[in-house]
Design a protein around this motif. Structure first.
Motif, PDB file in Angstrom:
ATOM      1  N   GLY A  75      20.222  51.955  59.074  1.00  0.00           N
ATOM      2  CA  GLY A  75      18.998  52.020  58.284  1.00  0.00           C
ATOM      3  C   GLY A  75      17.884  51.113  58.749  1.00  0.00           C
ATOM      4  O   GLY A  75      16.830  51.061  58.119  1.00  0.00           O
ATOM      5  N   GLU A  76      18.074  50.377  59.856  1.00  0.00           N
ATOM      6  CA  GLU A  76      17.020  49.507  60.369  1.00  0.00           C
ATOM      7  C   GLU A  76      15.904  50.354  60.970  1.00  0.00           C
ATOM      8  O   GLU A  76      16.165  51.252  61.770  1.00  0.00           O
ATOM      9  CB  GLU A  76      17.593  48.570  61.435  1.00  0.00           C
ATOM     10  CG  GLU A  76      16.553  47.706  62.129  1.00  0.00           C
ATOM     11  CD  GLU A  76      15.807  46.808  61.178  1.00  0.00           C
ATOM     12  OE1 GLU A  76      14.631  47.112  60.921  1.00  0.00           O
ATOM     13  OE2 GLU A  76      16.402  45.834  60.701  1.00  0.00           O
ATOM     14  N   ASP A  77      14.668  50.089  60.587  1.00  0.00           N
ATOM     15  CA  ASP A  77      13.560  50.915  61.050  1.00  0.00           C
ATOM     16  C   ASP A  77      12.675  50.221  62.081  1.00  0.00           C
ATOM     17  O   ASP A  77      11.579  50.699  62.377  1.00  0.00           O
ATOM     18  CB  ASP A  77      12.704  51.395  59.875  1.00  0.00           C
ATOM     19  CG  ASP A  77      12.246  50.256  58.978  1.00  0.00           C
ATOM     20  OD1 ASP A  77      12.665  49.117  59.232  1.00  0.00           O
ATOM     21  OD2 ASP A  77      11.483  50.525  58.032  1.00  0.00           O
ATOM     22  N   LEU A  78      13.102  49.100  62.646  1.00  0.00           N
ATOM     23  CA  LEU A  78      12.383  48.481  63.748  1.00  0.00           C
ATOM     24  C   LEU A  78      12.695  49.228  65.034  1.00  0.00           C
ATOM     25  O   LEU A  78      13.865  49.338  65.423  1.00  0.00           O
ATOM     26  CB  LEU A  78      12.785  47.012  63.896  1.00  0.00           C
ATOM     27  CG  LEU A  78      12.149  46.013  62.921  1.00  0.00           C
ATOM     28  CD1 LEU A  78      12.889  44.687  62.982  1.00  0.00           C
ATOM     29  CD2 LEU A  78      10.674  45.811  63.229  1.00  0.00           C
ATOM     30  N   GLN A  79      11.668  49.745  65.701  1.00  0.00           N
ATOM     31  CA  GLN A  79      11.858  50.524  66.910  1.00  0.00           C
ATOM     32  C   GLN A  79      11.014  49.948  68.037  1.00  0.00           C
ATOM     33  O   GLN A  79       9.922  49.434  67.813  1.00  0.00           O
ATOM     34  CB  GLN A  79      11.469  51.993  66.665  1.00  0.00           C
ATOM     35  CG  GLN A  79      12.308  52.701  65.618  1.00  0.00           C
ATOM     36  CD  GLN A  79      13.773  52.799  66.006  1.00  0.00           C
ATOM     37  OE1 GLN A  79      14.092  52.993  67.185  1.00  0.00           O
ATOM     38  NE2 GLN A  79      14.662  52.646  65.032  1.00  0.00           N
ATOM     39  N   PRO A  80      11.486  50.034  69.290  1.00  0.00           N
ATOM     40  CA  PRO A  80      10.719  49.505  70.422  1.00  0.00           C
ATOM     41  C   PRO A  80       9.383  50.225  70.589  1.00  0.00           C
ATOM     42  O   PRO A  80       9.327  51.455  70.542  1.00  0.00           O
ATOM     43  CB  PRO A  80      11.641  49.762  71.619  1.00  0.00           C
ATOM     44  CG  PRO A  80      13.010  49.898  71.046  1.00  0.00           C
ATOM     45  CD  PRO A  80      12.819  50.532  69.699  1.00  0.00           C
ATOM     46  N   VAL A  81       8.319  49.434  70.787  1.00  0.00           N
ATOM     47  CA  VAL A  81       6.999  50.013  71.039  1.00  0.00           C
ATOM     48  C   VAL A  81       6.401  49.500  72.345  1.00  0.00           C
ATOM     49  O   VAL A  81       5.402  50.054  72.831  1.00  0.00           O
ATOM     50  CB  VAL A  81       6.021  49.713  69.882  1.00  0.00           C
ATOM     51  CG1 VAL A  81       6.494  50.385  68.600  1.00  0.00           C
ATOM     52  CG2 VAL A  81       5.846  48.202  69.676  1.00  0.00           C
TER      53      VAL A  81
ATOM     54  N   ARG B 274      23.127  48.422  70.606  1.00  0.00           N
ATOM     55  CA  ARG B 274      22.745  47.645  69.417  1.00  0.00           C
ATOM     56  C   ARG B 274      21.639  48.363  68.653  1.00  0.00           C
ATOM     57  O   ARG B 274      21.655  48.402  67.409  1.00  0.00           O
ATOM     58  CB  ARG B 274      22.283  46.246  69.821  1.00  0.00           C
ATOM     59  CG  ARG B 274      23.363  45.346  70.366  1.00  0.00           C
ATOM     60  CD  ARG B 274      22.897  43.893  70.397  1.00  0.00           C
ATOM     61  NE  ARG B 274      21.670  43.718  71.152  1.00  0.00           N
ATOM     62  CZ  ARG B 274      21.615  43.493  72.458  1.00  0.00           C
ATOM     63  NH1 ARG B 274      22.742  43.445  73.163  1.00  0.00           N
ATOM     64  NH2 ARG B 274      20.449  43.313  73.066  1.00  0.00           N
ATOM     65  N   GLN B 275      20.684  48.913  69.375  1.00  0.00           N
ATOM     66  CA  GLN B 275      19.581  49.606  68.729  1.00  0.00           C
ATOM     67  C   GLN B 275      20.078  50.824  67.966  1.00  0.00           C
ATOM     68  O   GLN B 275      19.652  51.092  66.837  1.00  0.00           O
ATOM     69  CB  GLN B 275      18.552  50.032  69.782  1.00  0.00           C
ATOM     70  CG  GLN B 275      17.296  50.665  69.221  1.00  0.00           C
ATOM     71  CD  GLN B 275      16.465  49.695  68.403  1.00  0.00           C
ATOM     72  OE1 GLN B 275      16.420  48.504  68.700  1.00  0.00           O
ATOM     73  NE2 GLN B 275      15.815  50.185  67.364  1.00  0.00           N
ATOM     74  N   LEU B 276      21.010  51.564  68.559  1.00  0.00           N
ATOM     75  CA  LEU B 276      21.568  52.732  67.880  1.00  0.00           C
ATOM     76  C   LEU B 276      22.342  52.308  66.639  1.00  0.00           C
ATOM     77  O   LEU B 276      22.209  52.936  65.568  1.00  0.00           O
ATOM     78  CB  LEU B 276      22.484  53.501  68.837  1.00  0.00           C
ATOM     79  CG  LEU B 276      23.205  54.723  68.250  1.00  0.00           C
ATOM     80  CD1 LEU B 276      22.200  55.750  67.739  1.00  0.00           C
ATOM     81  CD2 LEU B 276      24.134  55.353  69.294  1.00  0.00           C
TER      82      LEU B 276
ATOM     83  N   LEU C  97      20.918  46.477  79.570  1.00  0.00           N
ATOM     84  CA  LEU C  97      20.126  47.532  78.945  1.00  0.00           C
ATOM     85  C   LEU C  97      21.002  48.466  78.115  1.00  0.00           C
ATOM     86  O   LEU C  97      20.612  48.910  77.027  1.00  0.00           O
ATOM     87  CB  LEU C  97      19.374  48.321  80.013  1.00  0.00           C
ATOM     88  CG  LEU C  97      18.245  47.552  80.712  1.00  0.00           C
ATOM     89  CD1 LEU C  97      17.781  48.310  81.942  1.00  0.00           C
ATOM     90  CD2 LEU C  97      17.072  47.322  79.762  1.00  0.00           C
ATOM     91  N   GLN C  98      22.190  48.768  78.615  1.00  0.00           N
ATOM     92  CA  GLN C  98      23.113  49.614  77.844  1.00  0.00           C
ATOM     93  C   GLN C  98      23.542  48.909  76.561  1.00  0.00           C
ATOM     94  O   GLN C  98      23.633  49.554  75.497  1.00  0.00           O
ATOM     95  CB  GLN C  98      24.331  49.964  78.702  1.00  0.00           C
ATOM     96  CG  GLN C  98      24.025  50.932  79.827  1.00  0.00           C
ATOM     97  CD  GLN C  98      25.202  51.109  80.771  1.00  0.00           C
ATOM     98  OE1 GLN C  98      26.111  50.261  80.838  1.00  0.00           O
ATOM     99  NE2 GLN C  98      25.199  52.201  81.524  1.00  0.00           N
ATOM    100  N   ASP C  99      23.783  47.618  76.641  1.00  0.00           N
ATOM    101  CA  ASP C  99      24.140  46.855  75.440  1.00  0.00           C
ATOM    102  C   ASP C  99      23.007  46.904  74.422  1.00  0.00           C
ATOM    103  O   ASP C  99      23.244  47.043  73.209  1.00  0.00           O
ATOM    104  CB  ASP C  99      24.462  45.404  75.802  1.00  0.00           C
ATOM    105  CG  ASP C  99      25.773  45.258  76.550  1.00  0.00           C
ATOM    106  OD1 ASP C  99      26.567  46.207  76.535  1.00  0.00           O
ATOM    107  OD2 ASP C  99      25.986  44.188  77.165  1.00  0.00           O
ATOM    108  N   PHE C 100      21.771  46.755  74.907  1.00  0.00           N
ATOM    109  CA  PHE C 100      20.621  46.820  73.997  1.00  0.00           C
ATOM    110  C   PHE C 100      20.539  48.187  73.326  1.00  0.00           C
ATOM    111  O   PHE C 100      20.306  48.265  72.106  1.00  0.00           O
ATOM    112  CB  PHE C 100      19.331  46.538  74.752  1.00  0.00           C
ATOM    113  CG  PHE C 100      18.093  46.764  73.912  1.00  0.00           C
ATOM    114  CD1 PHE C 100      17.647  45.791  73.034  1.00  0.00           C
ATOM    115  CD2 PHE C 100      17.396  47.964  73.979  1.00  0.00           C
ATOM    116  CE1 PHE C 100      16.522  46.007  72.250  1.00  0.00           C
ATOM    117  CE2 PHE C 100      16.278  48.190  73.199  1.00  0.00           C
ATOM    118  CZ  PHE C 100      15.833  47.201  72.328  1.00  0.00           C
TER     119      PHE C 100
END
Length: 575
Positions: A492-498, A484-486, A478-481
């Motif tokens: 500039g990536e705008d895909l966010q978890p929903v 990566r998300q940060l 989870l920390q790795d995820f």
């Protein structure tokens, strides 16, 4: 253990070789949109449905203000007897509609009451949006009532055009009784697990301060229903079923897989990649071949899922449920499948699925490189520096001797072997290793047999599985995820978890941690989004570039969306 002569294991895989334009629109324009909630094949009656949507008369099938194009054999003629369907949403307004995801779990004792409670809670979270898709995880206490599920859902929420899911030993979801802001009790996720302060050192699981109790609950071996609703504007939703006779041969081209699933492969870089959610029957022996075939035909796609399960306390067998778009026109009333598998494919430039696979193990020693092997038998290994070669049994003996005395009994009960997916990667971490059981040890020659094919040059580790290793491994993943998300957000990536879909082995849960809700609470701590899932007979998820069936694993499928910012935020920016 028995000598290696004749030892073998079923091979669990075959190696396999956009941006949504944001449209600025006012809140008034959004409010002016009329959502149609007419189910496929049903005449619109102009009445407001119980889902808060309006059903409009039209010659075309409309959902959420978007025209639906339905075909039983999507994008080409399906081969064999496999069943598939697709629903494509399209609208000039799709650019400013938001992908939404909501989950609810009810513990009502009857299926009809549980459906009502789940939908009422999930609809409130969707804030009036009409859901396109329902993913249902059903306690095996309701196995004998599964034929009633789809009619209950469509009668209560007519906008649903796709329903898929299965029964489980237990189910996971957002508790319908959870009240935000009312649970700041400083709960410690590790309380009651038996983990010592030394074991949880370095783990950020303790409560205190403003820690908000997780809304996620895990209900094992008791009546419960978890429903996840999704509003998917601009997303192609396809469902399909496969049985043994439908599975293409291993040497068939990718098109064979496109045909049997009804899911075409993108023909250009501009086309979005489909992602898969899969549910299988535990006795479906062709599932490894299906995963290998999907990896071959859709190498960039994420595939996650689980095998249906049932509690020994309930009389029902594991079953799956799946609607196909063509069913509405044939007046089909039976949506239950007891053999084979059912699948869901999501394809859109505004949606992505990312898999997190936690196999619940920790290493007991060093990493070795395989220097001699035959099929699934490891004959010789060497240290990574290449200076010391030995039999795998000698390497295991050294690792066990270096373990703390209190951990050595685990070798007798939970010893496993982890195999690196790539022989080329120089720096390896836990996400690069596939955990498999040890099938046999031949003390005469020091060889070991494992439950997977091995290759010379491949790296391996000995592992043990326990609650400490399981908790630590899940948190590391989870920390790795989050890192990566940060990183992608900063770029500039705008895909966010929903939302999230959770597939947990029925050997985890309270039986592993001594408390309920451990895995789901940790996941929600790092990913505070709604999630639904179940306890399965086997978990499906990626390691490296390939997809496998796992055991004692938690697979989390993170649904990420490219959503436009609210109109209020746009207006503020203009000021």
């Amino acid at each position: 253990m028995a000598p290696l002569a004749g030892a073998s294991a079923a091979r669990l895989r075959v190696p396999a070789t956009s941006a949504l334009k944001s449209v600025r629109t006012s809140a008034r324009a959004v409010q002016a949109r009329v959502r149609c909630a007419r189910p496929l094949g049903c005449p619109g009656n102009g009445l407001r449905s119980r889902c808060g949507a309006v059903a409009l008369r039209s010659k075309s099938h409309a959902l959420g203000g978007r025209t639906l194009r339905v075909s039983a054999k999507a994008d080409g003629d399906a081969a064999g007897s496999a069943s598939s369907s697709s629903v494509q949403t399209s609208s000039s307004a799709v650019d400013f509609e938001r992908v939404r995801f909501a989950s609810a779990l009810s513990q009502e004792m009857t299926l009809s009451a549980a459906v009502e409670e789940c939908l009422a809670t999930a609809e409130e979270q969707l804030q009036g949006a009409s859901p396109d898709l329902a993913i249902v995880m059903v306690s095996s206490a309701f196995s004998n009532e599964m034929s009633e599920l789809v009619p209950l859902l469509q009668g209560r929420c007519p906008s649903l055009h796709s329903v898929i899911g299965c029964t489980g030993f237990g189910v996971i979801g957002r508790d319908v009784n959870y009240q935000p802001g009312a649970n700041n009790d400083g709960d410690d996720i590790t309380a009651g697990t038996g983990l010592t302060p030394q074991e949880i050192e370095g783990m950020s699981l303790q409560g205190g301060g403003n820690y908000e109790k997780s809304p996620m609950v895990e209900v094992e071996q008791r009546p419960a229903l978890s429903i996840s609703l999704a509003c998917l504007p601009g997303v192609k939703v396809r469902t399909f079923t496969l049985d043994t006779e439908d599975v293409p041969d291993a040497d068939e081209p990718p098109k064979a897989w496109h045909d049997v699933t009804g899911v075409p492969m993108p023909t250009s870089a501009e086309e979005p990649t489909p992602h898969f959610v899969l549910f299988g029957e535990p006795g479906f022996t062709k599932l490894p071949d299906v995963l290998a075939g999907l990896d071959f035909a859709f190498p960039s796609s994420t595939k996650i899922g689980g095998l249906a399960s049932a509690s020994p306390l309930h009389s029902g067998a594991p079953v799956m449920v799946c609607t196909l778009a063509r069913d509405a026109f044939s007046r089909k009333t039976e949506y239950v499948y007891r053999k084979g598998m059912v699948g869901l494919a999501l394809q859109g430039s505004n949606i992505h699925l990312e898999g997190i696979v936690s196999q619940g193990c920790r290493p007991i020693g060093g990493t070795y490189r395989i220097t001699q092997a035959n099929a699934n038998v490891i004959l010789e290994v060497e240290d990574l520096d290449g200076l010391t070669r030995s039999s795998p049994l000698e390497a295991l003996t050294r690792d066990v001797n270096s373990m703390p005395a209190e951990d050595r009994p685990l070798v007798q009960t939970s010893l496993t072997c982890a195999l690196a997916g790539s022989v080329l990667k120089e720096e390896l971490d836990t996400a690069d290793f596939l955990v498999r059981g040890l099938l046999a040890i031949d003390s005469r020659v020091g060889a070991v047999a494992v439950g997977e094919q091995v290759h010379v040059g491949q790296c391996m580790r000995y592992m043990v599985r326990d609650r400490k290793g399981s908790a630590q491994d899940l948190e590391v993943k989870l920390q790795d995820f989050k890192r990566r998300q940060l990183d992608t957000t900063l770029l500039g990536e705008d895909l966010q978890p929903v939302g999230a879909l959770l597939f947990s082995c029925n050997g985890r849960g309270k039986g592993l941690y001594n408390v309920e809700n451990f895995d789901s609470a940790m996941i929600h701590k790092y990913l505070p989004v709604d999630g639904g899932g179940f306890f399965s007979n086997g978990e499906i998820g990626p390691v490296g570039d390939s997809t496998y069936i796992h055991g004692f694993t938690m697979v989390a499928g993170i649904i990420k969306a490219r959503n436009p910012r609210p109109a209020a935020e746009e207006s503020h920016e203009e000021l």
